[in-house]
Design a protein around this motif. Structure first.
Motif, PDB file in Angstrom:
ATOM      1  N   ASN A 149       0.690  -1.248  -0.070  1.00  0.00           N
ATOM      2  CA  ASN A 149       0.119   0.029   0.003  1.00  0.00           C
ATOM      3  C   ASN A 149       0.965   1.138  -0.042  1.00  0.00           C
ATOM      4  OD1 ASN A 149      -2.273  -1.453   0.087  1.00  0.00           O
ATOM      5  ND2 ASN A 149      -2.579  -1.483   2.369  1.00  0.00           N
TER       6      ASN A 149
ATOM      7  N   ARG B 176       2.237   1.700  -3.509  1.00  0.00           N
ATOM      8  CA  ARG B 176       1.283   2.048  -4.518  1.00  0.00           C
ATOM      9  C   ARG B 176       0.527   3.608  -4.420  1.00  0.00           C
ATOM     10  NH1 ARG B 176      -2.155  -3.652  -4.950  1.00  0.00           N
ATOM     11  NH2 ARG B 176      -0.479  -4.943  -6.153  1.00  0.00           N
ATOM     12  N   HIS B 177       0.370   3.998  -3.131  1.00  0.00           N
ATOM     13  CA  HIS B 177      -0.584   5.026  -2.514  1.00  0.00           C
ATOM     14  C   HIS B 177       0.155   6.039  -1.783  1.00  0.00           C
ATOM     15  CE1 HIS B 177      -3.491   2.322  -4.325  1.00  0.00           C
ATOM     16  NE2 HIS B 177      -3.315   1.314  -3.213  1.00  0.00           N
TER      17      HIS B 177
END
Length: 496
Positions: free
Chosen positions: A405, A408-409
């Protein structure tokens, strides 16, 4: 006396005293009449004129019996006069006829009054229309409330200060199969079921009597062979002087609610067990697949490469094309071996066999290589953490999902993996300095965060995710260590 200046005003020269007395009597909120023995009205105040709608001159031409028709009967008049002239006088209710013919309900207080040796009756008349209207409204409200209580499915009882039953609504009678006569004015010890339920209810009522505060509890009892649960609340009742006079007990059957909760808990538990079983099966499948790929396919490819190498060595003087083809084949085999290793690692890294800390170190190194930001591991010596295979895998997957996570973000520059072992529990935190997010606006089809929380529940632990815009994200996983007291209690609860 005030009336002495009013009764025979023409005979008095002191008009100021008469006017003062008249003003005082007109300030009274009740109507005042002064009646002689012939029922002639000698004096009325302004309130009397307002009440019946006559002027003072009109009153002077009326007989009091025309206002109070009951006094037209000689016997009634004689009795009224006799009782009124007593020192204590008389108070009674009647109806006075107004100017428009309306009969106005009134309360009359009469007392004898001597004026120059002539007996008079002083009447103070109170208009009770508003009082009656309030009483009627009160009776209506009580009737409506009684209808509610009588038809309520809740069990409603009232006890006096000696725990005698003063009232029980039909729901109580139907529930316990008793009549009102069987429990009315009976002591509480005789009107409730014997055993633990009756004792608990008695304690509840007694506590309310002693503390003068509300008390509540849940009572479980058998009814028609089935277990039922009643939520019972007792409250004190007071009179107008603020003194406690009784205790009101209200019981509500919450069996369907408790059954629904039990079914819901069972469904959740079953769902968790299914998810846990699915996760275990998936991990076992991954492990077996990784072993097969590594042991079987990897071995075959290695053998193929060895064979090709030998073939190249045995060739006397291979043509240039043959040499080039063999080189290509060996390069392809090398690439295939690397792919097999990568797939095997993604399915289940072999480093998991070494323990949690080495696995996290490997994860850190991989992230530093591919994640685009710096990853720092803060952990104790690897011997300080000893987890079984299922717990190790679940914890590793939580950290792995968290780092995924972040990559990716988060748009972070640094992420920390912090391991904090304690005597009975272990806490693992993944903290980044990225852009953060609003937890309330996470997409419904995003399963990363719910997956982390579900894995935590599988470990009998808890996962908390704290984030805010511009303040990064903190994923905190805490779970009991295998064999610890908290783990044992959690397993016992889960089994129940």
């Amino acid at each position: 006396m005030l009336l002495q200046a009013i009764a025979n005003r023409p005979e008095y020269s002191d008009r100021e005293t008469a006017n003062l007395s008249d003003i005082a009597l007109n300030r009274v909120h009740d109507a005042i009449y002064l009646i002689d023995c012939d029922l002639r009205i000698k004096y009325v105040n302004d309130k009397a004129c307002e009440l019946l709608g006559y002027s003072r001159e009109a009153f002077s031409r009326l007989s009091f019996s025309s206002i109070d028709p009951e006094l037209r009967d000689d016997d009634v008049f004689a009795l009224w006069w006799k009782l009124s002239v007593r020192p204590e006088g008389i108070t009674f209710t009647s109806h006075h006829a107004g100017h428009n013919g309306e009969l106005i309900p009134v309360e009359i207080s009469c007392v004898g009054y001597d004026q120059r040796g002539e007996e008079h009756i002083l009447c103070i008349v109170h208009d009770v229309r508003e009082l009656r209207r309030q009483k009627e409204q009160q009776r209506l409200r009580e009737k409506q409330m009684n209808m509610v209580v009588e038809n309520s499915p809740d069990l409603i009882l009232r006890f006096d200060l000696n725990t005698r039953c003063l009232y029980a609504n039909p729901a109580v009678q139907n529930w316990f199969g008793v009549s009102e006569q069987e429990i009315h004015h009976k002591p509480l010890t005789e009107s409730v079921p014997k055993g633990d339920v009756g004792l608990s209810f008695f304690k509840l009522v007694s506590k309310t009597l002693v503390d003068e505060k509300g008390a509540e509890d849940e009572l479980t009892l058998q009814r028609y062979g089935r277990k039922r649960t009643l939520h019972v609340r007792c409250v004190p009742e007071y009179d107008l002087a603020g003194k406690m006079v009784s205790v009101l007990a209200v019981g509500r059957d919450i069996t369907p609610i408790r059954q629904t909760e039990e079914e819901l808990r069972a469904a959740h538990q079953q769902l968790r067990m299914l998810a846990q079983n699915f996760e275990q099966d998936r991990e076992a499948e991954r492990k077996q697949l990784a072993r097969d790929i590594h042991d079987e396919l990897g071995q075959h490819l290695t053998s193929l490469r060895t064979g090709l190498s030998l073939l190249a060595m045995r060739a006397g003087q291979p043509l240039a094309g043959q040499r080039e083809q063999l080189d290509n084949l060996m390069g392809l085999v090398d690439s295939t071996i690397q792919v097999v290793r990568d797939v095997s690692t993604r399915l289940r890294p072999n480093v998991l066999n070494l323990g949690l800390i080495p696995a996290l170190e490997w994860l850190r190194d991989r992230f530093n290589k591919d994640g685009g930001c710096r990853c720092i591991l803060v952990a104790p010596d690897e011997s300080a953490v000893n987890l079984d295979e299922a717990t190790l895998t679940a914890a590793f997957r939580v950290v792995q999902e968290s780092l995924t996570n972040v990559a990716r973000h988060a748009s972070a520059s640094t992420v920390y993996i912090i391991v904090k072992p304690q005597p009975d529990t272990i806490t693992i935190e993944v903290v980044d300095n990225g852009k953060g997010f609003n937890a309330a606006r996470v997409r419904k089809n995003a399963f990363g965060l719910p997956g982390i929380q579900e894995r935590a529940r599988m470990l009998n632990g808890e996962a908390t995710i704290v984030s805010a815009r511009g303040k990064g994200t903190r994923v905190r996983l805490s779970f009991p260590l295998p064999g610890s007291r908290s783990q044992t209690c959690g397993d016992k609860h889960k089994g129940e």
